[in-house]
Write an enzyme that holds these catalytic residues in place. Sequence first.
Site, short mmCIF file in Angstrom:
data_model
loop_
_atom_site.label_atom_id
_atom_site.label_comp_id
_atom_site.label_asym_id
_atom_site.label_seq_id
_atom_site.Cartn_x
_atom_site.Cartn_y
_atom_site.Cartn_z
N VAL A 1 47.30 37.94 32.91
CA VAL A 1 46.07 38.36 32.57
C VAL A 1 45.46 39.67 32.81
O VAL A 1 45.39 40.04 33.97
CB VAL A 1 45.04 37.22 33.01
CG1 VAL A 1 43.61 37.32 32.66
CG2 VAL A 1 45.39 35.76 32.62
N CYS A 2 45.27 40.39 31.95
CA CYS A 2 45.00 41.99 32.21
C CYS A 2 43.32 41.87 32.26
O CYS A 2 42.60 41.91 31.14
CB CYS A 2 45.58 42.81 30.88
SG CYS A 2 45.51 44.43 31.70
#
Length: 432
Positions: A199-200
């Site tokens: 998850v960026c």
Amino acid sequence: MEEGKSVFNRFDVVSDISDHHLRSKEYDVATILYFNSFGHRLNPNLYNDGKVCPSLLNTWSGKKWDPQGSTLLQAANAMNGGDQIFNGFDMVSEVPDDHYFLSPPSKQAKSYNTLSKHVMKEWKILEQNLPDSIYIRVYENRIDLMRAVIIGAAGTPYHDGLFFFDISLPSDYPNRPPKVYFHSFGYRLNPNLYNNGKVCLSLLNTWHGNSRQMWDRRGSTLLQVLVSIQALVLNEQPFFNEPNAGGWLGRANAVTQKRSRAYSESAFLLTWYVAIKLLVKPPKNFEAFVIQHFRTRSLAVLDSSRDYANGRVWVGSYCRNGGGGGGGGGDGGSSSLRSSNVSVSPYFRNTMVELYPKLIQTFEYCGADLQGTPQNLELEVIIDKQPRKKKVIDRRKHEKKGGIFKKAVDKIKTVLGWKKKKKTDSKQPVVS
């Protein structure tokens, strides 16, 4: 009484229980049902070994058996497709074995004393402030782990989808941000959600940003992380989450808007490929929730799929009139935009034709009533209602431009000696 016919009472007393599966066993009051499956699993709550799994029988997460008020009739209704109450925030006794961050408890035990104070504070914030579209399960035996699911918001290509995240708190939390893993099933449906589960997000310190966007140990919370994923990641135009495209948001031209719409089409398709995977292997402690969610959202999803594939509305713009998805499952629900034709890529249309029957099968598996719903997606011929303006060419202007250019070229050829002299036509009379 007519010959060959007999009355079969819905409730009756019999004397023989010789073939009853539970005749020689001791069971708790809440585990008294056995399904004669004959070795087949024909429902997510009915196992091939005879196990019956509505939460009311304490065999599933959710509403539990109440010795003072629960009845067999309520248990039967639960198995008959009745909706179960699923709390937004709840605790279960043990972390499931499919949690991404599961590790031997002994490695985490030393950090629990210092971690517990911060965890209790986070739990209280979540329990009191979670929006209706986010659900969380925490674990009694592992307070450093939790699992969350976010429902895709209306007005986005992710609407009605489910997005699961496993969360781990480091031993020195909140000095460091939590670790978050997305259950992608190998699909990249958003620039910030990688197909490997990463998850960026700047709030998680997995992407750059200014000091106000990064994790702050004095003020940042898990609730902020989850709401940020829902609002900033799973948004209306995910294409502009791309690093090279973000600067165009608000001043996008026709080319970037076309790319954005193509990305939204892909996001919608992948959302429902993930949904099918979720039903095949739902994350533990959320099995009943997944089934119930897709059963209740099935008509809206199928209606929107037909609208999108036939260019009635932009992907992500579907909404239900009067709060319903069309009473028998027919076309019945998008907004007034439905009457206008919009451009849809051939790839999206063709892929939807293949995906739609799989969605029908998936929703029927969940127990959805799809009577009257088209079983296959029939594509309509999209006619462009906006006539294209013909390009008007000003011949005089064209000839003028052409004449100036021709004269300039002729002059250059004359100077360089490239221009050939015109031959005199022998048949033309010479004027003396």
